[in-house]
Design an enzyme around this catalytic site. Sequence first.
Site, PDB file in Angstrom:
ATOM      1  N   GLY A  98       0.723  -1.145  -0.076  1.00  0.00           N
ATOM      2  CA  GLY A  98       0.114   0.173   0.054  1.00  0.00           C
ATOM      3  C   GLY A  98       0.786   1.126  -0.096  1.00  0.00           C
ATOM      4  O   GLY A  98       1.906   1.231  -0.540  1.00  0.00           O
ATOM      5  N   GLU A 119       5.658  -3.139   0.869  1.00  0.00           N
ATOM      6  CA  GLU A 119       5.761  -2.757  -0.728  1.00  0.00           C
ATOM      7  C   GLU A 119       5.051  -1.567  -0.748  1.00  0.00           C
ATOM      8  O   GLU A 119       3.688  -1.699  -0.572  1.00  0.00           O
ATOM      9  CB  GLU A 119       5.282  -3.906  -1.669  1.00  0.00           C
ATOM     10  CG  GLU A 119       5.590  -3.578  -3.055  1.00  0.00           C
ATOM     11  CD  GLU A 119       4.408  -3.188  -3.845  1.00  0.00           C
ATOM     12  OE1 GLU A 119       4.302  -1.887  -3.925  1.00  0.00           O
ATOM     13  OE2 GLU A 119       3.617  -3.746  -4.269  1.00  0.00           O
ATOM     14  N   CYS A 155       1.383  -1.583  -8.945  1.00  0.00           N
ATOM     15  CA  CYS A 155       2.475  -0.732  -8.461  1.00  0.00           C
ATOM     16  C   CYS A 155       3.763  -0.924  -9.308  1.00  0.00           C
ATOM     17  O   CYS A 155       4.544  -0.253  -9.155  1.00  0.00           O
ATOM     18  CB  CYS A 155       2.822  -1.974  -7.257  1.00  0.00           C
ATOM     19  SG  CYS A 155       2.604  -3.714  -7.382  1.00  0.00           S
TER      20      CYS A 155
END
Length: 525
Positions: free
Chosen positions: A241, A265, A302
């Site tokens: 997040g 992450e 991401c």
Amino acid sequence: MNLTGNLLIGAQETGATTGSMKALNPATNLSIEPSFAFGGASEVDRAAHLADDAFDSYNNTSLEVRAAFLERIADGLDAIASELAQRASLETGLPVAQLEGEAAKSATQFRQFATVVRQGRFRQATIDPAQPSRQPRPRMDHRMQKIALGPIAIFGASNFPISYSVAGGDTASALAAGCPVILKAHNGHPGASEIQGRVIQQAVKDAGLHEGVFSLLRGDGNEIGEALVEHPLIKGVTFTGSEGGGMALFRRAQLRPDPIPVFTEMTSVNPTFVLPSALFSRGKDIGDGFAERMLVTVGQACLKPAILLAIDGIGFSEMKQALIARIEAMHARTMLTPGIATMYRRNVDRQLSAGAQQIAMGGEPQGTWDGQSFLFEVDGARLLETPSLSEEVFGPAALLVRVKDIDQMVAIARHFRGQLSATMQIEQADHALAARLLPILERRTGRIVINAFAHPQEVSDASIHGGPFPATSDSRFTSVGMSAIERFLRPVCYQGFPDELLPEALRHDNPRGLWRLTDGALSKA
């Protein structure tokens, strides 16, 4: 599958104790049945004690039993893939076909980790036999293997509601290591989370394992997450997040009487460097390909390539026009949650305030939580003097950087903080510059890509999804790929043990035929 909205604590179901919620369909802005229960510190405590009770037996299961358990989960995911994708689509606005691919990827990960478990290499079995005649002092028999850390708290991610969620890679790798899992489900897709949770819960039962091997919790606000991180029986945490959310958990874990690892992450812009010969020979194709990958999943990945850099020269205009064409042709699409959509709009405004020039935009939003696509441009000097331009914009926006010369490109490469990935588009004539950039990028990322784009990523033995801060909180580890299991292991040395007390991986007859390092030589002896 009938959704009850209950919490899954071991083999039991628990209703709401601190409130409830309904899922939101972000495409229609309407709530979806049923209500989903919230729990709190009491439910965390129950799940943590069950996980602790389960740890010794689960950590000491045979490799075959554990591998078969992981395969049961994979089979269960395959059986409900269509239903899972349909529900996840309702809760996220993502296409059903894409989510069916996620479900398949998740099942594949569990099967891949089953292979890792059967091979037993993750144990890193090492034997230094006794040397009773050694002078000036005899050496006792020393044997080492890696064992699981203990119960792990996993925070489900928002952007990949299956492959980074309840049945995602964190869960697969933690279970493969021998760690019971307590999963804090993301409130953006509670129904999809329950479907996955029930698959794992059933696999635990069918495998005859202790019920505490898996629990699924849900809560409102920060209370339940803080309770998980602070619980003395939890021995590790994973989180995917924002940097703010990840670092809040990390700091809280370090303030415990017994600090524990938090594997986060968090944030990455995954810069793409277009070197001069590549720009000259295929600038248009690079621009089109970059935009296409940036827009996947409405830019909510991401590994989204977010910043494209090239030295102003032949091919730059063609690359820029290809980017503009792709962006302007893109209609606005539903974003995952209201919170993500709101933050995206704020970050778009931040780019403009920082001096970025808007050079393209996609179709106007039609739904309340639609994300409109944007392309911004700055010169290299502005990027270097304005750090906020290099920060992540989570959504369908990208930044084109017009670089003055090679020295400025090198300076910009040094300017970036830690990243999950970095890409170089090169031709043969660019190799000298690529070699100059390479050591700079190695210090700033966990994965360097040549002549492709960061997204998508393979899940394999060699794949890495990690990097220096703020991409992650610990650059030594990955959250994707088979080596992700290493996050959840620690070494134990057994000195002078009789054979009957040794763990299976370290016994003299090597009953599983594992590869072991014996007196410095790798063999199956």
